[in-house]
Design an enzyme around this catalytic site. Structure first.
Site, PDB file in Angstrom:
ATOM      1  N   SER A   1     -13.609  -3.797   1.838  1.00  0.00           N
ATOM      2  CA  SER A   1     -14.620  -3.074   1.035  1.00  0.00           C
ATOM      3  C   SER A   1     -16.049  -3.381   1.506  1.00  0.00           C
ATOM      4  O   SER A   1     -16.920  -3.676   0.685  1.00  0.00           O
ATOM      5  CB  SER A   1     -14.486  -3.399  -0.454  1.00  0.00           C
ATOM      6  N   PRO A   2     -16.314  -3.322   2.831  1.00  0.00           N
ATOM      7  CA  PRO A   2     -17.637  -3.709   3.322  1.00  0.00           C
ATOM      8  C   PRO A   2     -18.740  -2.713   2.961  1.00  0.00           C
ATOM      9  O   PRO A   2     -19.918  -3.024   3.062  1.00  0.00           O
ATOM     10  CB  PRO A   2     -17.447  -3.778   4.838  1.00  0.00           C
TER      11      PRO A   2
ATOM     12  N   ARG B   1     -16.754  -0.402  -1.615  1.00  0.00           N
ATOM     13  CA  ARG B   1     -15.787   0.611  -2.095  1.00  0.00           C
ATOM     14  C   ARG B   1     -16.393   2.013  -2.046  1.00  0.00           C
ATOM     15  O   ARG B   1     -16.184   2.838  -2.927  1.00  0.00           O
ATOM     16  CB  ARG B   1     -15.308   0.284  -3.521  1.00  0.00           C
ATOM     17  N   GLY B   2     -17.192   2.232  -1.004  1.00  0.00           N
ATOM     18  CA  GLY B   2     -17.785   3.563  -0.815  1.00  0.00           C
ATOM     19  C   GLY B   2     -19.118   3.753  -1.520  1.00  0.00           C
ATOM     20  O   GLY B   2     -19.793   4.759  -1.327  1.00  0.00           O
TER      21      GLY B   2
ATOM     22  N   TYR C   1       0.822  -1.216   0.000  1.00  0.00           N
ATOM     23  CA  TYR C   1       0.000   0.000   0.000  1.00  0.00           C
ATOM     24  C   TYR C   1       0.857   1.268   0.000  1.00  0.00           C
ATOM     25  O   TYR C   1       1.744   1.416   0.846  1.00  0.00           O
ATOM     26  CB  TYR C   1      -0.931   0.048   1.228  1.00  0.00           C
TER      27      TYR C   1
END
Length: 344
Positions: free
Chosen positions: A211-212, A215-216, A63
């Protein structure tokens, strides 16, 4: 004064790893969906998450540019009580381009990655060390044997997998117990429900959804808020073109249900994931304090069985338009393609 939320604690796996019911994914602080945030802001968000009861922080050696994310997390940890933090990092993804993802799982690479992450993070041990993606040229047993040695040396406490296939999960777990499996899981990505979640429960492996909030998407990103320029979402199949126009309906349905539950759409989407079991610990990321507080508030949203069904039914999986993975290269290293050769 807003009431102080008591953050529940849960166990991941059967080895003794205990974490906050909600984790925090640090990836976005050093760019991907948004431009990187200034270092002091990133540290402030991590500290605020801790002050509000989040003790489970997730990073990876891939990252950010030049390991920026691990360095940032390491700096934040210097200002927090290390023994109260459950720190997760990962190795295995060596390079990501739009056309290929290079994955390495050799024992030597596992060990050198671990040593390097310890240095960057400025810690003596990593609580949860994940194989980030599966190297399909190396028998999973060989990678696991090395991680098992690192556990024996006290450099890592628990072992995790990410995007592993059922066969790989079983074989890895036979070498040393796996404490957590990290997978994409949200209202609009539920492909792990059929086989993977039952397998994890049978083996006693915790589930960590990344990504719950889609992804927004369920926070209204791209619908109410625009997608930031240079965001990886600009190319995501679910956020572009006709797919996106179709998916908007799904968002508005969740928005309507959120009003009924007196919460935001993001909180409802996150609460749905939180309610999938005591062994499920989502790790939403955010670069904004306001969103961090909103995510934490999702822990207070109570849903009955009927509520959960109503929320699930509002997002029929066959109506979700577009692939869950941003690129074909990432799809090729997802769990469906993650079997490894048998040991010689």
């Amino acid at each position: 004064m807003s009431e102080q939320l008591e953050m529940p604690r849960v166990k991941l796996g059967t080895q003794g790893l205990e974490v906050s019911k909600l984790g925090y994914g640090c990836m976005g602080l050093t760019g991907n969906y948004n431009p990187p945030v200034p270092e002091d802001e990133g540290i402030a968000i991590i500290k605020e998450a801790f002050n509000k009861g989040i003790t489970f922080f997730d990073t990876s050696n891939i990252y950010g540019v030049n390991f920026a994310n691990e360095y940032l997390v390491g700096k934040a940890l210097k200002q927090l009580p290390r023994e109260k933090i459950q720190l997760a990092t990962k190795f295995g993804v060596v390079k990501v381009t739009p056309s290929e993802v290079i994955v390495k799982g050799s024992p030597e690479y596992a060990r050198s990655s671990c040593e390097d992450s310890l240095k960057r993070l400025g810690v003596d041990y990593i609580d949860l060390y994940y194989i980030h993606r599966i190297d399909t040229t190396v028998p999973i047993e060989e990678t696991m044997e090395e991680l098992k040695k690192l556990v024996g040396e006290g450099k890592i406490k628990y072992i995790g997998l990410s995007e592993a296939s059922p066969d790989t999960i079983k074989r890895a777990h036979a070498v040393h117990p796996i404490s957590a499996l990290q997978m994409e899981y949200s209202l609009w990505t539920r492909d792990i429900e059929e086989e993977i979640i039952p397998l994890c429960r049978e083996l006693g492996i915790g589930i960590v959804p990344y990504s719950p909030v889609g992804r927004g998407f369920f926070a209204g990103k791209a619908i109410v808020e625009s997608v930031p320029p240079n965001s990886s979402l600009e190319y995501h199949p679910r956020f572009t073109g006709q797919n996106f126009d179709k998916n908007k309906d799904i968002y508005f349905r969740i928005e309507k249900l959120a009003k009924k539950h007196e919460c935001t759409p993001a909180q409802l989407a996150l609460a749905w994931v939180l309610h999938q079991g005591d062994d499920v610990v989502p790790i939403p990321g955010t670069t904004k304090m306001k969103n961090l507080h909103e995510n934490i508030g999702a822990v207070k949203v109570k849903l009955t069985k009927d509520d959960l069904k109503e929320v699930s039914d509002a997002v029929p999986i066959n109506e979700v338009a577009g692939s869950k993975t941003p690129t074909e290269a990432l799809e090729r290293v997802s769990w469906r393609f993650a079997n490894t050769p048998l040991p010689k």
